[in-house]
Design a protein around this motif. Structure first.
Motif, short mmCIF file in Angstrom:
data_model
loop_
_atom_site.label_atom_id
_atom_site.label_comp_id
_atom_site.label_asym_id
_atom_site.label_seq_id
_atom_site.Cartn_x
_atom_site.Cartn_y
_atom_site.Cartn_z
N GLY A 135 0.84 -1.20 0.00
CA GLY A 135 0.00 0.00 0.00
C GLY A 135 0.86 1.24 0.00
O GLY A 135 1.04 1.90 -1.02
N THR A 136 1.45 1.56 1.16
CA THR A 136 2.38 2.68 1.24
C THR A 136 3.80 2.21 1.54
O THR A 136 4.71 3.03 1.63
CB THR A 136 1.95 3.69 2.34
N CYS A 137 4.00 0.95 1.71
CA CYS A 137 5.30 0.37 2.03
C CYS A 137 5.45 -0.93 1.26
O CYS A 137 4.46 -1.64 1.07
CB CYS A 137 5.39 0.13 3.54
N CYS A 138 6.58 -1.26 0.74
CA CYS A 138 7.89 -0.72 1.08
C CYS A 138 8.81 -0.74 -0.14
O CYS A 138 8.58 -1.49 -1.09
CB CYS A 138 8.57 -1.56 2.15
N GLY A 139 9.89 0.06 -0.07
CA GLY A 139 11.00 0.00 -1.00
C GLY A 139 10.62 0.09 -2.47
O GLY A 139 9.73 0.84 -2.88
N HIS A 140 11.34 -0.71 -3.27
CA HIS A 140 11.17 -0.65 -4.72
C HIS A 140 9.74 -0.97 -5.14
O HIS A 140 9.26 -0.44 -6.15
CB HIS A 140 12.14 -1.64 -5.38
N ALA A 141 9.04 -1.79 -4.38
CA ALA A 141 7.68 -2.19 -4.75
C ALA A 141 6.70 -1.03 -4.75
O ALA A 141 5.66 -1.11 -5.41
CB ALA A 141 7.18 -3.28 -3.80
N VAL A 142 7.01 0.07 -4.03
CA VAL A 142 6.10 1.21 -4.01
C VAL A 142 6.71 2.47 -4.61
O VAL A 142 6.09 3.53 -4.60
CB VAL A 142 5.61 1.51 -2.56
N SER A 205 0.46 -3.68 8.79
CA SER A 205 -0.37 -2.48 8.85
C SER A 205 -1.33 -2.48 7.67
O SER A 205 -1.01 -2.99 6.59
CB SER A 205 0.50 -1.21 8.83
N LEU A 206 -2.50 -1.91 7.88
CA LEU A 206 -3.52 -1.81 6.85
C LEU A 206 -3.29 -0.48 6.12
O LEU A 206 -3.60 0.58 6.64
CB LEU A 206 -4.91 -1.87 7.47
N ASN A 294 2.47 5.73 5.68
CA ASN A 294 1.60 6.14 6.79
C ASN A 294 0.86 4.92 7.30
O ASN A 294 0.29 4.15 6.54
CB ASN A 294 0.65 7.26 6.38
N TYR A 295 0.94 4.74 8.61
CA TYR A 295 0.26 3.65 9.29
C TYR A 295 -0.73 4.27 10.26
O TYR A 295 -0.33 5.01 11.17
CB TYR A 295 1.23 2.77 10.07
N SER A 296 -2.00 3.98 10.09
CA SER A 296 -2.99 4.52 11.02
C SER A 296 -2.82 3.87 12.38
O SER A 296 -2.20 2.80 12.50
CB SER A 296 -4.40 4.23 10.50
N PRO A 297 -3.34 4.48 13.45
CA PRO A 297 -3.34 3.80 14.75
C PRO A 297 -3.97 2.42 14.62
O PRO A 297 -4.94 2.23 13.87
CB PRO A 297 -4.19 4.73 15.63
N ILE A 298 -3.43 1.45 15.34
CA ILE A 298 -3.87 0.07 15.16
C ILE A 298 -5.34 -0.11 15.55
O ILE A 298 -6.03 -0.98 15.02
CB ILE A 298 -2.97 -0.89 15.98
#
Length: 450
Positions: A135-142, A205-206, A294-298
């Motif tokens: 989604g927002t992570c990680c590395g080359h994949a995003v 993380s979602l 960005n990771y929202s609060p769990i």
């Protein structure tokens, strides 16, 4: 960034829980010694049952995509577990570092499937610093465009596995992953939940919404990124706003076709997948390889799935182990379409309780499944690919496991490993272990309890 180093602990302990303590010298030195000893060795290729390369339709960045599998050599084949590695690792590293979990899965009759993330073309490491498009992570994949469709890739692995191992057809397939791999569990669950019987996300993380504007109290991390706390007071960043807003969607999470049991693990002291939420911004925004996390609060994640599964009421304590400040607790929602449970450990990446608890949902249902069949690995794996039929892979085909990266983990404090002890006639939790379990001096369990 976002190394899945709680996995180092899987190699050091058999079905143990991890818990934070005040920084004890002996524990810290023991943990460092395990990492240093492993990192110093040049480890051989992992002895997969077979390696498989998908069709060219799944190629990405000019490279074919593959996966690896371990199949029990004898006995009952009851299902398969897909295991997503963490960011900057690879399948071989993950399998080696979680080899106790792997051995237990094979003993129970489960095949293990290790998909491979997208490699960083600039990496000089053996593992090629592979990552997933969570989604927002990680590395080359995003950072690469277009981004890899890792959900389609996962479904391609599933289809190829069932073709190669026909005995798995009609049997339950489960999904788990750690760190960036845990985020992939959420994403695959959201977009293709009907493909798996149950899911367990470990310090994931979602990342379905873009919320880079929700940061506050930012500080330069000295690593090319600025780290910000999540501002729950800002409009659009509050829980209900995040759940209901028209904020930009990275992917949707309808889960209309199926709602498989879901188990989520996090640690209270985890600095990376921070349970209070975090926004990470590149210091140099012109850097083409930088990305915005960005990771929202769990709590937002728990609420999202409770709503998606139609749960009623608040979550209630369903598992407890350890003592105050040194424990793991799990909470289950009621009235759901299926089990929705989240677990918190006082440790950083304290989700290392997962090797024990994960078996609570990774088990075949007692009915509506084909009869178990005894067979040998060579007979159940169809010819095709390379290294098929229980043979060890050629070392030229499989890179050495990637042990160069020994940096910060998901663990924010000194940690020690301990083994819980049962408590006699106390009522048992939903996970089959006595509730209110406390530690004994030796911290031992019987084989039956494990």
């Amino acid at each position: 960034r976002n190394f899945a180093h709680p996995a180092w602990l899987f190699a050091a302990a058999r079905y143990t829980h991890m818990a934070a303590r005040p920084c004890q010298l002996a524990a810290a030195l023991s943990f460092i010694a395990v990492i240093a000893d492993t990192a110093a060795k040049s480890l051989p290729p992992f002895p997969w049952t077979f390696n498989a390369t998908l069709s060219r339709s799944y190629d990405f960045g000019g490279e074919s995509r593959s996966y690896h599998a371990l199949v029990p050599r004898h006995g009952l084949l009851v299902g398969a577990i897909f295991y997503f590695h963490g960011a900057t690792l690879d399948a071989g590293t993950m399998a080696y570092l979680s080899r106790d979990f792997t051995a237990e899965a094979l003993r129970r009759g489960y095949a293990l499937v290790y998909p491979e993330g997208v490699p960083d073309p600039a990496s000089s490491q053996r593992c090629r610093e592979r990552t997933w498009n969570g989604g927002t992570c990680c590395g080359h994949a995003v950072t690469v465009e277009p981004r890899p469709d890792d959900v389609s890739y996962t479904l391609g692995v599933r289809a190829d596995l069932l073709r190669r191992v026909p005995h798995l057809r009609g049997r339950p397939l489960f999904l788990t992953g750690i760190s960036n791999g845990g985020s992939m569990v959420f994403r695959v669950g959201c977009e293709a939940s009907e493909a798996f019987r149950a899911m367990a996300a470990v310090v994931g993380s979602l990342e379905m919404r873009n919320a880079t504007d929700c940061g506050c109290d930012c500080a330069d991390g000295g690593d090319g990124y600025t780290y910000c706390a999540w501002d729950e007071r800002r409009p659009g960043c509050r829980r209900d706003d995040w759940l209901n807003s028209g904020r930009e969607l990275i992917y949707s999470c309808p889960m209309r076709r199926s709602k498989p049991p879901l188990l989520m693990f996090n640690g209270r002291l985890d600095e990376l997948t921070n349970i209070s939420g975090v926004v990470e911004l590149p210091t140099n925004r012109s850097n083409a390889t930088a990305y915005y996390e960005n990771y929202s609060p769990i709590g937002y994640v728990w609420k999202h799935f409770a709503r998606a599964y139609g749960c009623s009421g608040d979550a209630r304590l369903s598992f407890s182990n350890g003592t105050a400040g040194n424990s793991t607790q799990c909470f289950s929602f009621g009235g759901c379409a299926s089990n929705v449970t989240y677990c918190l450990s006082d440790a950083g990446g304290g989700a290392c309780a997962s090797p024990v608890l994960i078996w609570s949902i990774f088990r075949p249902r007692p009915s509506n499944r084909p009869p178990l069949v005894r067979h040998d690995a060579a007979a159940r794996v169809r010819q095709g690919g390379h290294g098929v039929g229980g043979q060890e892979p050629d070392s030229s085909d499989e890179p050495d496991v990637c042990a160069e990266h020994v940096e910060r983990a998901h663990d924010g404090a000194g940690a020690r490993l301990f083994r819980p002890r049962g408590s006699g006639g106390k009522p048992r939790s939903a996970f089959g272990r006595p509730t209110g379990t406390r530690l004994g001096k030796k911290g031992t369990t019987t084989r039956e309890e494990e």
